[in-house]
Design a protein around this motif. Structure first.
Motif, PDB file in Angstrom:
ATOM      1  N   ILE A   1     -14.599 -41.681   4.297  1.00  0.00           N
ATOM      2  CA  ILE A   1     -13.957 -41.297   5.557  1.00  0.00           C
ATOM      3  C   ILE A   1     -13.969 -42.466   6.533  1.00  0.00           C
ATOM      4  O   ILE A   1     -12.978 -42.723   7.240  1.00  0.00           O
ATOM      5  CB  ILE A   1     -14.646 -40.066   6.168  1.00  0.00           C
ATOM      6  N   PHE A   2     -15.066 -43.207   6.569  1.00  0.00           N
ATOM      7  CA  PHE A   2     -15.122 -44.393   7.432  1.00  0.00           C
ATOM      8  C   PHE A   2     -14.076 -45.415   6.997  1.00  0.00           C
ATOM      9  O   PHE A   2     -13.403 -46.020   7.849  1.00  0.00           O
ATOM     10  CB  PHE A   2     -16.511 -45.018   7.399  1.00  0.00           C
ATOM     11  N   ASP A   3     -13.945 -45.620   5.694  1.00  0.00           N
ATOM     12  CA  ASP A   3     -12.938 -46.561   5.189  1.00  0.00           C
ATOM     13  C   ASP A   3     -11.542 -46.132   5.619  1.00  0.00           C
ATOM     14  O   ASP A   3     -10.705 -46.970   5.988  1.00  0.00           O
ATOM     15  CB  ASP A   3     -13.013 -46.646   3.660  1.00  0.00           C
ATOM     16  N   TRP A   4     -11.278 -44.821   5.555  1.00  0.00           N
ATOM     17  CA  TRP A   4      -9.977 -44.315   5.989  1.00  0.00           C
ATOM     18  C   TRP A   4      -9.751 -44.596   7.478  1.00  0.00           C
ATOM     19  O   TRP A   4      -8.660 -45.034   7.874  1.00  0.00           O
ATOM     20  CB  TRP A   4      -9.893 -42.809   5.721  1.00  0.00           C
ATOM     21  N   MET A   5     -10.764 -44.354   8.303  1.00  0.00           N
ATOM     22  CA  MET A   5     -10.623 -44.614   9.736  1.00  0.00           C
ATOM     23  C   MET A   5     -10.385 -46.090   9.999  1.00  0.00           C
ATOM     24  O   MET A   5      -9.557 -46.478  10.826  1.00  0.00           O
ATOM     25  CB  MET A   5     -11.879 -44.127  10.485  1.00  0.00           C
ATOM     26  N   TRP A   6     -11.127 -46.929   9.274  1.00  0.00           N
ATOM     27  CA  TRP A   6     -11.027 -48.382   9.460  1.00  0.00           C
ATOM     28  C   TRP A   6      -9.645 -48.887   9.047  1.00  0.00           C
ATOM     29  O   TRP A   6      -9.010 -49.670   9.770  1.00  0.00           O
ATOM     30  CB  TRP A   6     -12.116 -49.074   8.647  1.00  0.00           C
ATOM     31  N   ASN A   7      -9.170 -48.451   7.901  1.00  0.00           N
ATOM     32  CA  ASN A   7      -7.889 -48.930   7.367  1.00  0.00           C
ATOM     33  C   ASN A   7      -6.699 -48.439   8.174  1.00  0.00           C
ATOM     34  O   ASN A   7      -5.659 -49.111   8.221  1.00  0.00           O
ATOM     35  CB  ASN A   7      -7.733 -48.495   5.906  1.00  0.00           C
ATOM     36  N   ASN A   8      -6.838 -47.274   8.792  1.00  0.00           N
ATOM     37  CA  ASN A   8      -5.730 -46.696   9.548  1.00  0.00           C
ATOM     38  C   ASN A   8      -5.873 -46.841  11.056  1.00  0.00           C
ATOM     39  O   ASN A   8      -5.010 -46.384  11.805  1.00  0.00           O
ATOM     40  CB  ASN A   8      -5.581 -45.210   9.196  1.00  0.00           C
ATOM     41  N   SER A   9      -6.986 -47.469  11.477  1.00  0.00           N
ATOM     42  CA  SER A   9      -7.255 -47.657  12.913  1.00  0.00           C
ATOM     43  C   SER A   9      -7.168 -46.340  13.676  1.00  0.00           C
ATOM     44  O   SER A   9      -6.647 -46.271  14.787  1.00  0.00           O
ATOM     45  CB  SER A   9      -6.280 -48.682  13.510  1.00  0.00           C
ATOM     46  N   GLN A  10      -7.663 -45.301  13.048  1.00  0.00           N
ATOM     47  CA  GLN A  10      -7.718 -43.994  13.683  1.00  0.00           C
ATOM     48  C   GLN A  10      -9.174 -43.533  13.713  1.00  0.00           C
ATOM     49  O   GLN A  10      -9.872 -43.610  12.696  1.00  0.00           O
ATOM     50  CB  GLN A  10      -6.859 -42.980  12.924  1.00  0.00           C
ATOM     51  N   TRP A  11      -9.597 -43.054  14.871  1.00  0.00           N
ATOM     52  CA  TRP A  11     -11.012 -42.712  15.052  1.00  0.00           C
ATOM     53  C   TRP A  11     -11.155 -41.321  15.656  1.00  0.00           C
ATOM     54  O   TRP A  11     -11.576 -41.168  16.806  1.00  0.00           O
ATOM     55  CB  TRP A  11     -11.694 -43.757  15.932  1.00  0.00           C
ATOM     56  N   PRO A  12     -10.804 -40.279  14.914  1.00  0.00           N
ATOM     57  CA  PRO A  12     -10.925 -38.911  15.443  1.00  0.00           C
ATOM     58  C   PRO A  12     -12.376 -38.553  15.737  1.00  0.00           C
ATOM     59  O   PRO A  12     -13.296 -38.919  14.999  1.00  0.00           O
ATOM     60  CB  PRO A  12     -10.349 -38.043  14.323  1.00  0.00           C
ATOM     61  N   THR A  13     -12.561 -37.809  16.819  1.00  0.00           N
ATOM     62  CA  THR A  13     -13.910 -37.438  17.259  1.00  0.00           C
ATOM     63  C   THR A  13     -14.664 -36.666  16.188  1.00  0.00           C
ATOM     64  O   THR A  13     -15.876 -36.834  16.028  1.00  0.00           O
ATOM     65  CB  THR A  13     -13.819 -36.591  18.542  1.00  0.00           C
ATOM     66  N   GLU A  14     -13.951 -35.821  15.454  1.00  0.00           N
ATOM     67  CA  GLU A  14     -14.597 -34.992  14.446  1.00  0.00           C
ATOM     68  C   GLU A  14     -15.274 -35.825  13.358  1.00  0.00           C
ATOM     69  O   GLU A  14     -16.197 -35.351  12.695  1.00  0.00           O
ATOM     70  CB  GLU A  14     -13.575 -34.061  13.802  1.00  0.00           C
ATOM     71  N   HIS A  15     -14.811 -37.066  13.183  1.00  0.00           N
ATOM     72  CA  HIS A  15     -15.438 -37.939  12.202  1.00  0.00           C
ATOM     73  C   HIS A  15     -16.409 -38.936  12.849  1.00  0.00           C
ATOM     74  O   HIS A  15     -17.383 -39.361  12.213  1.00  0.00           O
ATOM     75  CB  HIS A  15     -14.373 -38.689  11.404  1.00  0.00           C
TER      76      HIS A  15
END
Length: 233
Positions: free
Chosen positions: A66-80
């Motif tokens: 999930i962290f890799d997904w946030m990093w690669n997509n530059s998206q940082w949802p609060t739930e994660h």
């Protein structure tokens, strides 16, 4: 004969109360675990309660993918993002949570009697956060990171700082302060050889390093002491 009540000795409690912030962390961890344990036995929650622990792990455990997904997509949802902290309050079993609580009470008491409540909490939370970050950045592990050990190891780092400082004031060898962490890492190595190595040890080590380093700033007089040392160097 008159009695003199002005010089009666004060009664000193042989057991100092635990710092409130340590009690709060303990109650959160053991309370959550109690709910999961009771639910798994069907005592609360009915049939759906059996899956509460698994649901909590899926929602609150720290996940490298999930962290890799946030990093690669530059998206940082609060739930994660909350997973950086929430993972420390969910455990795989009652024994897992119990060991964390025992060490939390022991180390938290020793650190919390010197540090402020805010500083003690900061060491626990920040150490756990950096432990999770290192777990994600340095490893490619699909297994989720759970449990409060990285935060507890941060408290071990803070306790080591206090020993290191005291030994320095006494003129003793300050390397002796690292005996505890060396002993614990040795135990983890033995358990790893016997039962299989798990990569969560990295989060523990980084938690320890973070707690030790953070103590230079958040300990009483720590920032002033650090600034003076930098000026001398």
């Amino acid at each position: 004969m008159s009695e003199d009540h002005d010089h009666e000795p004060e009664l000193i409690s042989p057991v100092n109360p635990l710092p409130p912030v340590v009690v709060a962390l303990f109650l959160m961890i053991i309370g959550i675990e109690a709910i999961f344990s009771l639910a798994s036995r069907g005592l609360i929650g009915g049939a759906g309660g059996i899956g509460w622990r698994l649901e909590a792990l899926q929602t609150y455990a720290f996940s490298g993918p999930i962290f890799d997904w946030m990093w690669n997509n530059s998206q940082w949802p609060t739930e994660h993002l909350i997973r950086f902290v929430s993972y420390m309050f969910v455990h795989g079993s009652f024994m897992h949570a119990l060991f964390v609580c025992v060490m939390l009470l022991a180390l938290g008491k020793m650190v919390g009697e010197v540090f402020t409540g805010f500083a003690t909490l900061a060491v626990f939370i920040v150490s756990g956060t950096f432990g999770a970050l290192a777990y994600a950045l340095l490893l490619d592990d699909q297994a989720p990171l759970i449990g409060g050990f990285p935060g507890v190891y941060g408290l071990i780092g803070a306790f080591t700082y206090l020993l290191w400082l005291r030994l320095g004031q006494m003129g003793a060898q300050q390397v002796q302060a690292f005996t505890l962490i060396g002993f614990l890492m040795g135990i983890q190595l033995i358990f790893g050889l016997l039962f299989g190595v798990q990569n969560d040890w990295l989060a523990d080590v980084v938690g320890f390093i973070t707690g030790f380093a953070l103590s230079f700033i958040v300990s009483p007089g720590g920032f002033t002491r650090l600034r003076e040392k930098m000026r001398r160097d």
